[in-house]
Write a protein that holds these residues in place. Structure first.
Motif, PDB file in Angstrom:
ATOM      1  N   GLY A  65       7.551  19.100  -9.490  1.00 22.45           N
ATOM      2  CA  GLY A  65       8.106  19.184 -10.838  1.00 22.45           C
ATOM      3  C   GLY A  65       9.130  19.377 -11.097  1.00 22.45           C
ATOM      4  O   GLY A  65       9.866  19.374 -12.255  1.00 22.45           O
ATOM      5  N   ARG A  66      10.343  19.218 -10.004  1.00 18.05           N
ATOM      6  CA  ARG A  66      11.569  19.202 -10.258  1.00 18.05           C
ATOM      7  C   ARG A  66      12.066  18.056 -10.647  1.00 18.05           C
ATOM      8  O   ARG A  66      13.203  17.824 -11.506  1.00 18.05           O
ATOM      9  N   ALA A  67      11.493  16.552 -10.558  1.00 20.36           N
ATOM     10  CA  ALA A  67      11.903  15.514 -11.073  1.00 20.36           C
ATOM     11  C   ALA A  67      10.671  14.976 -12.057  1.00 20.36           C
ATOM     12  O   ALA A  67       9.602  14.808 -11.392  1.00 20.36           O
ATOM     13  N   PRO A  68      10.905  14.907 -13.174  1.00 20.53           N
ATOM     14  CA  PRO A  68       9.722  14.243 -14.179  1.00 20.53           C
ATOM     15  C   PRO A  68       9.600  13.049 -14.075  1.00 20.53           C
ATOM     16  O   PRO A  68      10.239  12.229 -13.653  1.00 20.53           O
ATOM     17  N   MET A  69       8.375  12.544 -14.406  1.00 17.77           N
ATOM     18  CA  MET A  69       7.787  11.182 -14.201  1.00 17.77           C
ATOM     19  C   MET A  69       8.222  10.526 -15.590  1.00 17.77           C
ATOM     20  O   MET A  69       7.992   9.106 -15.745  1.00 17.77           O
ATOM     21  N   THR A  70       8.733  11.328 -16.498  1.00 21.66           N
ATOM     22  CA  THR A  70       9.076  10.713 -17.899  1.00 21.66           C
ATOM     23  C   THR A  70       9.776   9.407 -18.018  1.00 21.66           C
ATOM     24  O   THR A  70       9.303   8.524 -18.756  1.00 21.66           O
ATOM     25  N   GLU A  71      10.797   9.198 -17.204  1.00 26.02           N
ATOM     26  CA  GLU A  71      11.630   8.169 -17.145  1.00 26.02           C
ATOM     27  C   GLU A  71      10.861   6.955 -16.699  1.00 26.02           C
ATOM     28  O   GLU A  71      11.044   5.902 -17.383  1.00 26.02           O
ATOM     29  N   LEU A  72      10.125   6.943 -15.740  1.00 25.49           N
ATOM     30  CA  LEU A  72       9.145   5.899 -15.328  1.00 25.49           C
ATOM     31  C   LEU A  72       8.136   5.618 -16.427  1.00 25.49           C
ATOM     32  O   LEU A  72       7.853   4.227 -16.441  1.00 25.49           O
TER      33      LEU A  72
ATOM     34  N   TRP B 280      10.685  11.318  -2.823  1.00 26.48           N
ATOM     35  CA  TRP B 280      10.671  11.244  -4.406  1.00 26.48           C
ATOM     36  C   TRP B 280       9.367  11.817  -4.760  1.00 26.48           C
ATOM     37  O   TRP B 280       9.174  12.585  -5.708  1.00 26.48           O
ATOM     38  N   LEU B 281       8.303  11.285  -4.091  1.00 25.44           N
ATOM     39  CA  LEU B 281       6.757  11.940  -4.544  1.00 25.44           C
ATOM     40  C   LEU B 281       6.625  13.390  -4.253  1.00 25.44           C
ATOM     41  O   LEU B 281       6.283  14.168  -5.349  1.00 25.44           O
ATOM     42  N   GLU B 282       7.317  14.001  -3.268  1.00 27.27           N
ATOM     43  CA  GLU B 282       7.386  15.252  -3.226  1.00 27.27           C
ATOM     44  C   GLU B 282       7.989  15.903  -4.410  1.00 27.27           C
ATOM     45  O   GLU B 282       7.635  17.023  -4.663  1.00 27.27           O
ATOM     46  N   TRP B 283       9.287  15.531  -4.558  1.00 26.68           N
ATOM     47  CA  TRP B 283       9.993  15.926  -5.924  1.00 26.68           C
ATOM     48  C   TRP B 283       9.068  15.841  -7.263  1.00 26.68           C
ATOM     49  O   TRP B 283       8.935  16.726  -8.028  1.00 26.68           O
ATOM     50  N   LEU B 284       8.419  14.750  -7.506  1.00 26.69           N
ATOM     51  CA  LEU B 284       7.567  14.527  -8.393  1.00 26.69           C
ATOM     52  C   LEU B 284       6.544  15.429  -8.363  1.00 26.69           C
ATOM     53  O   LEU B 284       6.356  16.398  -9.414  1.00 26.69           O
ATOM     54  N   ASP B 285       5.864  15.974  -7.212  1.00 23.95           N
ATOM     55  CA  ASP B 285       4.875  16.892  -6.954  1.00 23.95           C
ATOM     56  C   ASP B 285       5.303  18.433  -7.575  1.00 23.95           C
ATOM     57  O   ASP B 285       4.668  19.315  -8.035  1.00 23.95           O
TER      58      ASP B 285
ATOM     59  N   ALA C  86      10.591   2.164 -10.330  1.00 24.10           N
ATOM     60  CA  ALA C  86      10.454   3.389  -9.463  1.00 24.10           C
ATOM     61  C   ALA C  86      11.731   3.530  -8.717  1.00 24.10           C
ATOM     62  O   ALA C  86      12.340   4.457  -8.545  1.00 24.10           O
ATOM     63  N   ARG C  87      12.296   2.074  -8.325  1.00 27.45           N
ATOM     64  CA  ARG C  87      13.522   2.430  -7.148  1.00 27.45           C
ATOM     65  C   ARG C  87      14.751   2.619  -8.219  1.00 27.45           C
ATOM     66  O   ARG C  87      15.562   3.419  -7.934  1.00 27.45           O
ATOM     67  N   ARG C  88      14.555   2.212  -9.513  1.00 26.76           N
ATOM     68  CA  ARG C  88      15.707   2.601 -10.329  1.00 26.76           C
ATOM     69  C   ARG C  88      15.715   4.210 -10.613  1.00 26.76           C
ATOM     70  O   ARG C  88      16.798   4.842 -10.676  1.00 26.76           O
ATOM     71  N   ALA C  89      14.421   4.759 -11.040  1.00 27.61           N
ATOM     72  CA  ALA C  89      14.347   6.187 -11.257  1.00 27.61           C
ATOM     73  C   ALA C  89      14.773   7.017 -10.085  1.00 27.61           C
ATOM     74  O   ALA C  89      15.193   7.836 -10.148  1.00 27.61           O
ATOM     75  N   MET C  90      14.657   6.397  -8.708  1.00 28.43           N
ATOM     76  CA  MET C  90      15.023   7.361  -7.643  1.00 28.43           C
ATOM     77  C   MET C  90      16.405   7.155  -7.380  1.00 28.43           C
ATOM     78  O   MET C  90      17.118   8.181  -7.019  1.00 28.43           O
ATOM     79  N   GLY C  91      16.924   5.711  -7.852  1.00 27.72           N
ATOM     80  CA  GLY C  91      18.512   5.734  -7.777  1.00 27.72           C
ATOM     81  C   GLY C  91      19.115   6.833  -8.631  1.00 27.72           C
ATOM     82  O   GLY C  91      19.750   7.349  -8.229  1.00 27.72           O
ATOM     83  N   ARG C  92      18.511   6.818  -9.729  1.00 29.01           N
ATOM     84  CA  ARG C  92      19.196   7.821 -10.946  1.00 29.01           C
ATOM     85  C   ARG C  92      19.238   9.378 -10.294  1.00 29.01           C
ATOM     86  O   ARG C  92      19.950   9.966 -10.570  1.00 29.01           O
TER      87      ARG C  92
ATOM     88  N   THR D 291       0.876  -1.064   0.099  1.00 28.40           N
ATOM     89  CA  THR D 291       0.119  -0.030  -0.088  1.00 28.40           C
ATOM     90  C   THR D 291       0.668   1.230   0.059  1.00 28.40           C
ATOM     91  O   THR D 291       0.477   2.302  -0.208  1.00 28.40           O
ATOM     92  N   ASP D 292       2.180   1.066   0.404  1.00 30.52           N
ATOM     93  CA  ASP D 292       2.863   2.146   0.462  1.00 30.52           C
ATOM     94  C   ASP D 292       3.275   2.928  -0.925  1.00 30.52           C
ATOM     95  O   ASP D 292       3.557   4.112  -1.219  1.00 30.52           O
ATOM     96  N   TRP D 293       2.975   2.098  -1.744  1.00 27.33           N
ATOM     97  CA  TRP D 293       3.103   2.436  -3.268  1.00 27.33           C
ATOM     98  C   TRP D 293       1.900   3.082  -3.921  1.00 27.33           C
ATOM     99  O   TRP D 293       2.001   3.672  -5.258  1.00 27.33           O
ATOM    100  N   GLU D 294       0.758   2.848  -3.221  1.00 30.84           N
ATOM    101  CA  GLU D 294      -0.361   3.364  -3.581  1.00 30.84           C
ATOM    102  C   GLU D 294      -0.543   4.980  -4.242  1.00 30.84           C
ATOM    103  O   GLU D 294      -0.934   5.068  -5.345  1.00 30.84           O
ATOM    104  N   PRO D 295       0.292   5.753  -3.442  1.00 25.42           N
ATOM    105  CA  PRO D 295       0.256   7.202  -3.941  1.00 25.42           C
ATOM    106  C   PRO D 295       0.903   7.307  -5.237  1.00 25.42           C
ATOM    107  O   PRO D 295       0.486   8.108  -6.070  1.00 25.42           O
ATOM    108  N   LEU D 296       2.075   6.471  -5.566  1.00 25.08           N
ATOM    109  CA  LEU D 296       2.822   6.686  -6.860  1.00 25.08           C
ATOM    110  C   LEU D 296       1.735   6.083  -7.896  1.00 25.08           C
ATOM    111  O   LEU D 296       1.545   6.811  -8.969  1.00 25.08           O
ATOM    112  N   LEU D 297       1.106   4.730  -7.484  1.00 27.40           N
ATOM    113  CA  LEU D 297       0.262   4.227  -8.563  1.00 27.40           C
ATOM    114  C   LEU D 297      -0.944   5.218  -8.751  1.00 27.40           C
ATOM    115  O   LEU D 297      -1.344   5.406 -10.010  1.00 27.40           O
ATOM    116  N   ARG D 298      -1.386   6.121  -7.862  1.00 25.63           N
ATOM    117  CA  ARG D 298      -2.551   7.013  -8.145  1.00 25.63           C
ATOM    118  C   ARG D 298      -1.996   7.889  -9.062  1.00 25.63           C
ATOM    119  O   ARG D 298      -2.556   8.253 -10.157  1.00 25.63           O
TER     120      ARG D 298
END
Ligand SMILES: C[S@@+](CC[C@H](N)C(=O)[O-])C[C@H]1O[C@@H](n2cnc3c(N)ncnc32)[C@H](O)[C@@H]1O
Length: 430
Positions: A53-60, A46-51, A31-37, A2-9
């Motif tokens: 706009g500093r880290a794009p979701m593009t790679e994922l 990471w979700l904070e970053w995505l929200d 997601a783990r690979r993208a966070m590592g990069r 369920t920890d991953w639910e916010p990302l799935l949403r």
């Protein structure tokens, strides 16, 4: 989990993907690979970053997309263009929505040229995956992009280098006819006044409400009387589109203005009386009630053919070839496994082994049109022009004995008439 639910949403909202629990391991790994990069530790950060706009979701998104495609895929459907385009007297706009690495858009451009309408045809290819678009713009492909039976049509517009595993570059005249743009079908504005939209093998990945909304927006993006083509395996659509049954399969149409106001007639769609697109069809009910939401995309692959294809589509052709060899060792009487193996061997530039595999198909099924066809192209590539001619002649003879509209096994929906004509053309080449 369920920890991953916010990302799935966030992913579902951004892309419309039907991401069920079965895709969780894949999403988590990506997601783990993208966070590592990104050098970010932990999902909340990471979700904070995505929200922000500093880290794009593009790679994922790129990692989770299935960009599998090839030249002249489901060629019968492309036949609709041969019927429709010459009748359009104004500038023509074609859109390949969800074009992946661009083979579909370039196939449209080749058709437009063959039909003599290229000068007034604009083709737009769009996709959510930036990595796929980069490949599309580079216009360079391997043999795997030419695995479809009708890809012979594309070869005339491709130049190969002399590497052991050749790369094919698209002719600049074809390349120049297509523009590629990033476009997320869920969140971005659409182009307008399109004559024909192809959106094939995209809806299978999306959730039902998202599909309905995209279909509504496609309707708005078409000219009156314009066409929408989905893949034969895509879920069927209903109103506002009229469903039209043609020799090219089921297609959808925005009715011309006079008909758009007419009440839908009660009878179901009937096949047109001749080999043509049906006349402007009044709005009609869909051919079947909407299907339930699509099956999970990443279901475990038990069938060996599907497993080999999945490996090849993922880009690991050598592993796919090994899996095919192993699969037909275990099930030696399945011609389709030998055929798939042959196609992979062609891609891996192992012509002589491919010929052996094709001979095994023909031992099991001497009337296999696709085995003869691929034998023809493989022998020709290996310099055996006479052998190739005999193989194409065999295709022509086999196709002549079949009912014209008969779909040929392993031929991606291509019919006996279509392949017979293709073989005739190849046979007459020096
Ligand atoms: C299997 S490919 C289909 C390629 C081609 N149309 C064909 O049929 O061969 C599906 C493509 O749809 C794209 N796609 C999926 N969801 C999308 C969305 N929300 N917006 C735009 N493209 C999307 C993927 O990136 C992928 O390249």
């Amino acid at each position: 989990m369920t920890d991953w639910e916010p990302l799935l949403r966030r992913l579902r909202d951004r892309t419309g993907f039907a991401l069920g629990p079965e895709r969780m391991p894949e999403v988590e790994a990506a997601a783990r690979r993208a966070m590592g990069r990104a050098g970010v530790d932990g999902l909340p950060a990471w979700l904070e970053w995505l929200d922000s706009g500093r880290a794009p979701m593009t790679e994922l998104i790129d990692e989770l997309m299935v960009g599998e495609t090839y030249f002249f895929r489901e060629p019968a459907q492309l036949g609709l263009l041969e019927e429709v385009l010459p009748a359009i007297t104004t500038p023509i706009s074609l859109w390949s929505a969800g074009c992946a690495s661009g083979e579909e858009a370039y196939s449209m451009a080749i058709l437009a040229r063959d039909l003599g309408v290229a000068d007034r045809t604009r083709i737009l290819g769009t996709d959510i995956s930036r990595a796929s678009l980069e490949k599309a713009r580079s216009a360079r492909y391997g043999e795997w992009s030419l695995r479809g039976p009708a890809s012979l049509r594309a070869r005339a517009w491709l130049t190969s280098d002399s590497a052991p595993r050749p790369t094919y570059a698209v002719d600049p005249r074809i390349r120049g006819a297509v523009t590629f743009e990033h476009l997320n079908l869920v969140t971005d504005p659409y182009p307008s006044q399109q004559d024909v939209i192809f959106c094939r093998n995209v809806f299978i990945y999306l959730r039902q409400p998202v599909i309905a909304e995209i279909a509504r927006r496609f309707h708005g993006a078409l000219v009156d009387g314009g066409w929408l083509v989905l893949a034969s395996s895509d879920p069927p659509l209903g109103p506002p589109f009229a469903t039209v049954r043609t020799d090219y399969g089921i297609v959808y149409r925005r009715a011309p203005p006079a008909l758009r106001t007419a009440p839908p007639p009660p009878q179901p769609v009937r096949p047109p009386p001749r080999r043509a697109v049906a006349p402007p069809a009044p709005a009609a009910p869909p051919r079947a009630p909407p299907r339930p939401p699509p099956e999970p995309v990443a279901a475990p692959v038990a069938d060996p053919v599907a497993r080999v294809r999945a490996l090849a589509d993922g880009g690991d052709l050598a592993a796919a070839e090994r899996a095919a060899a192993e699969a037909h060792r275990l099930s030696p009487m399945r011609p389709e496994l030998h055929y798939l193996h042959a196609v992979l061997l062609v891609e891996l530039s192992q012509g002589p082994r491919a010929v052996e595999a094709l001979r095994r198909v023909l031992y099991l099924d001497p009337a296999s049109v696709m085995a003869w066809m691929t034998l023809g192209t493989t022998l020709r590539a290996g310099g055996d022009a006479a052998g190739a001619k005999r193989a194409f002649q065999r295709v022509r003879q086999l196709c002549a004995r079949l009912p014209p509209g008969e779909p040929i096994p392993m031929a991606d929906g291509a019919t006996a008439t279509y392949l017979g004509r293709l073989a005739e053309r190849e046979e007459s080449r020096p």
